[in-house]
Write a protein that holds these residues in place. Structure first.
Motif, short mmCIF file in Angstrom:
data_model
loop_
_atom_site.label_atom_id
_atom_site.label_comp_id
_atom_site.label_asym_id
_atom_site.label_seq_id
_atom_site.Cartn_x
_atom_site.Cartn_y
_atom_site.Cartn_z
N ASP A 75 0.44 -0.93 0.44
CA ASP A 75 -0.03 0.00 -0.27
C ASP A 75 0.99 1.09 0.16
OD1 ASP A 75 -2.33 -1.40 0.74
OD2 ASP A 75 -1.31 -2.54 2.28
N GLY A 76 2.05 1.21 0.49
CA GLY A 76 2.60 1.71 0.94
C GLY A 76 3.06 2.88 -0.47
N LEU A 77 4.23 1.13 -1.70
CA LEU A 77 4.45 0.89 -2.23
C LEU A 77 3.50 2.55 -3.09
CD1 LEU A 77 6.45 -1.60 -2.88
CD2 LEU A 77 7.27 0.49 -3.01
N PHE A 78 2.25 1.97 -3.11
CA PHE A 78 1.04 2.04 -4.10
C PHE A 78 1.23 4.22 -4.07
CE2 PHE A 78 -3.19 3.97 -3.95
CZ PHE A 78 -3.36 4.03 -5.32
N PHE A 79 0.94 4.27 -3.13
CA PHE A 79 0.82 5.88 -2.51
C PHE A 79 1.87 6.75 -3.15
CE2 PHE A 79 -2.77 4.37 0.04
CZ PHE A 79 -3.39 5.11 0.31
N ALA A 80 3.12 5.74 -3.24
CA ALA A 80 4.12 6.74 -3.53
C ALA A 80 4.51 6.75 -4.92
CB ALA A 80 5.12 5.58 -2.50
N THR A 81 3.97 5.21 -5.64
CA THR A 81 4.18 6.20 -6.70
C THR A 81 3.02 6.11 -7.62
OG1 THR A 81 5.31 3.24 -6.55
CG2 THR A 81 4.09 4.63 -8.56
N ARG A 82 1.91 6.39 -6.81
CA ARG A 82 0.55 7.00 -7.52
C ARG A 82 0.19 9.00 -7.70
NH1 ARG A 82 -2.43 6.72 -11.38
NH2 ARG A 82 -3.84 4.72 -10.76
N PHE A 83 1.41 8.85 -5.56
CA PHE A 83 0.82 10.40 -5.56
C PHE A 83 2.70 10.85 -4.88
CE2 PHE A 83 -3.04 8.74 -4.05
CZ PHE A 83 -4.07 9.55 -4.82
#
Length: 510
Positions: free
Chosen positions: A298-306
Motif C-alpha cells: 500500500d505504501g508503494l502504491f501511494f508513493a507511486t500514484r502520488f
C-alpha cells in the motif's frame, strides 16, 4: 485506461505477491486483482548464503506469471521490489540480473530503511493514529519504527524474521522453553546493539503490519469469536496475545494446522513470528497491540500514484470520499445537500441535548454514504448500504464506530437496529443502540428535507422552542410540498428519540 492501472510486485522472504490498483473514471482508487505465491526464500539460502539457481528460475517463472496478469489488465506501470531474502543473499547481484534479464522488469532492491518507510506510509494512510511503534515481521527481516505526530522519527531493520527464526530456533515449527529463551535473548541483544532508542518511549501502541501480525489478528478473532471480520485497526491486549501464543506453542503441528483462523502456509512459522512480536513488545514497554491491514504494498502504491504528497492528511475523509466515488449511482448533489442539512441540525442539537462527542463524525460519514447501496439495487438499498460499508475500507474509525456509521446510514427503525446489534454482540450494547437510533432518525429527517432531490431548500433556519424543532426554509424554490409531507410523517418517530416535534415552515407563495 492503461495509464490508470499500477501493478505492485513484492518479492518477499516468505511469499511473492502482486496487487493491481486501478483509478476509476470517477477518480476513485481500488484493487482489481491480486495474486500470491509461497516462496520461503529465507530458508532456501544455501550454506554460503546464496539462493540456488533453481530457486532463481522459480522466481523468474512467478514474476513472468504476474506480468501476464498485468498485461491481461492492460496495466500501464509495474513496480517490482525485493526485500530481505534477496537483500541478504550473497549472490544478490546475480539474482537481480537474471530476474531482470528474463522478465524485462527492473527490480528495486529496497534497503531495510526504505522497507520500513514504505510500510509506515501504508499504515499511516489507513489508520487515524498519531503516535506509536510500527513493526513488520517478514520472512527474513523485521522492521521497527517510531512515529510521533504521524511522522516517522526512527526506524531500524533487523536481519531476522519468522522464516529465518524458525530455521534457527524452531525446526519443524516447535519452539520449546529453552529455544524460546534463546530467541528472546537473541532479539534483546539485537535491540541493545542496534536500536537502544526503542526503549526510551514506553506506553505507546505497537502496530503490526505484514503477514505475522495479520495472522495473529485472524487467529485471535477466531479464537475469541469476534463477530466482525476486518483485521485493520484491531486491538489486542498484551495478556491476551500471550495466552494465545502459549496455546499455539503447545500444539503439535498436526493439531495446530486445524487451529481456527490459521492459514496452512503459516502453521510452522506463526509461533516464532509471534515470539519476535512479543519480545519487541516487552522490550519497548508497549501499551497494547494494534493489527493494521495495510503495509508495504500500500505504501508503494501511494508513493507511486502520488509521488509529490504520498501521505494523507485526513485518512477518514479520503477513504469516505473514495468509497462514495466508487458508487457513482448515488446522486452526489442530493447526498452532499443531505450532509450539509444534517450537520446544521447537529450543530444546533448538540448544544441542547446530551450526544456523544464522536456523534458529529458518525453522522457526517453516514450521510455521505447512505445511498451507496443503490449501486446494487435501489429497492432495499439500505440493506446493501450496510453491507457495503461494513465490507469496504473505511479507514480512521474503530470497528464499533464503523458498525455504528453503517447502522445509522441504513436506519429503518429501532427493531432493525436491535437485529444488527444482536448479530454483533458484544460490540453494540444499549448505549450504542440509543445513539444509532437518535442519529438514524436525524439522518432520515435530513433526507426528508430534500426528498424531491432538487436541493429546493437553499438555506435552513433551525431553532428549538416549546418542545418543537422549528425548521424555516429561508431560501426555497417552490412550495416544498413533498418535503413538508415527509417531515410530518417522521414527526412521531423523531419526537420519541429527541423529545422534539419537527415542523417545516415554508415561505408563503400566495
Amino acid at each position: 485506461m492503461t495509464e490508470q492501472r499500477i501493478g505492485i510486485i513484492d518479492i518477499g522472504s516468505n511469499s511473492i505477491r502482486l496487487v493491481i490498483y486501478e483509478r476509476t473514471s470517477g477518480g476513485a482508487q481500488r484493487v482489481i486483482d491480486g495474486s500470491k505465491r509461497a516462496a520461503r526464500l529465507s530458508e532456501r539460502l544455501n550454506d554460503d548464503g546464496a539462493l540456488p539457481s533453481e530457486t532463481i528460475d522459480e522466481l523468474v517463472d512467478m514474476i513472468n506469471h504476474f506480468r501476464l496478469i498485468c498485461a491481461h489488465h492492460r496495466t500501464g506501470h509495474i513496480r517490482a521490489v525485493a526485500t530481505a531474502a534477496i537483500r541478504n543473499a550473497s549472490n544478490r547481484s546475480e539474482v537481480l540480473h537474471r530476474i531482470e534479464a528474463k522478465t524485462g522488469l527492473p527490480i528495486e532492491l529496497l534497503s531495510g530503511e526504505e522497507e520500513a518507510g514504505y510500510g509506515f506510509l501504508g499504515m499511516i494512510n489507513s489508520m487515524a493514529v498519531r503516535d506509536g511503534f510500527l513493526i513488520d515481521i517478514g520472512g527474513g527481516s523485521t522492521e521497527v519504527s517510531l512515529f510521533k505526530d504521524r511522522t516517522l522519527v526512527h526506524s531500524v531493520s533487523f536481519p531476522f524474521g519468522c522464516v529465518s527464526m524458525t530455521k534457527r530456533f524452531a525446526k519443524g515449527g516447535m519452539l520449546g522453553d529453552q529455544q524460546l529463551r534463546e530467541l528472546e535473548q537473541y532479539v534483546a541483544d539485537a535491540v541493545e546493539g542496534e536500536a537502544a532508542w526503542l526503549k526510551r518511549t514506553p506506553g505507546l501502541p505497537l502496530i503490526g503490519v505484514g503477514g505475522t501480525a495479520r495472522a495473529l489478528g485472524k487467529v485471535h478473532q477466531a479464537h475469541s469469536r469476534y463477530p466482525f471480520e476486518s483485521t485493520n485497526n484491531y486491538p489486542i491486549t498484551g495478556p491476551s496475545a500471550d495466552e494465545l501464543f502459549e496455546l499455539l506453542r503447545k500444539e503439535p503441528l498436526d493439531k495446530r494446522s486445524k487451529f481456527p483462523g490459521l492459514s496452512k502456509d503459516r502453521v510452522d512459522i506463526i509461533v516464532p513470528g509471534v515470539a519476535i512480536l512479543r519480545a519487541i513488545f516487552r522490550l519497548i514497554g508497549s501499551s497494547h497491540y494494534i493489527v493494521c491491514g495495510a503495509g508495504l504494498r500500500d505504501g508503494l502504491f501511494f508513493a507511486t500514484r502520488f509521488p509529490e504528497r504520498p501521505r494523507l492528511d485526513d485518512v477518514l475523509t479520503y477513504s469516505v470520499n473514495n468509497l462514495a466515488a466508487l458508487h457513482p449511482e448515488a446522486p452526489m448533489q442530493h447526498t452532499s445537500h443531505v450532509n450539509r442539512i444534517v450537520l446544521s441540525l447537529m450543530d444546533v442539537l448538540q448544544g441542547q441535548l446530551p450526544i456523544p462527542e464522536q456523534a458529529r463524525q458518525l453522522i457526517d460519514v453516514a450521510s455521505i454514504l447512505h445511498r451507496i447501496g443503490a449501486s446494487i439495487d435501489y429497492y432495499d438499498y439500505r440493506k446493501h448500504t450496510f453491507y457495503l460499508m461494513t465490507n469496504s475500507h473505511i479507514n480512521g474509525l474503530s470497528h464499533v464506530e464503523l458498525l455504528m456509521c453503517a447502522a445509522i446510514a441504513s436506519y429503518k427503525g429501532k427493531n432493525r437496529v436491535k437485529q444488527i446489534a444482536a448479530a454483533y454482540k458484544p460490540m453494540l450494547g444499549e448505549a450504542e443502540i440509543a445513539v444509532i437510533c437518535k442519529l438514524g432518525t436525524l439522518l432520515q429527517l435530513a433526507i426528508a428535507l430534500d426528498r424531491s432531490e432538487t436541493q429546493a431548500i437553499g438555506k435552513l433556519g433551525i431553532e428549538i422552542s416549546g418542545g418543537k424543532l422549528h425548521l424555516r426554509a429561508i431560501r426555497a424554490e417552490g412550495m416544498l410540498a413533498v418535503e413538508r409531507k415527509e417531515a410530518d410523517a417522521l414527526a412521531a418517530d423523531f419526537k420519541k428519540q429527541w423529545g422534539l416535534t419537527p415542523i417545516l415552515h415554508t415561505p408563503d407563495y400566495r
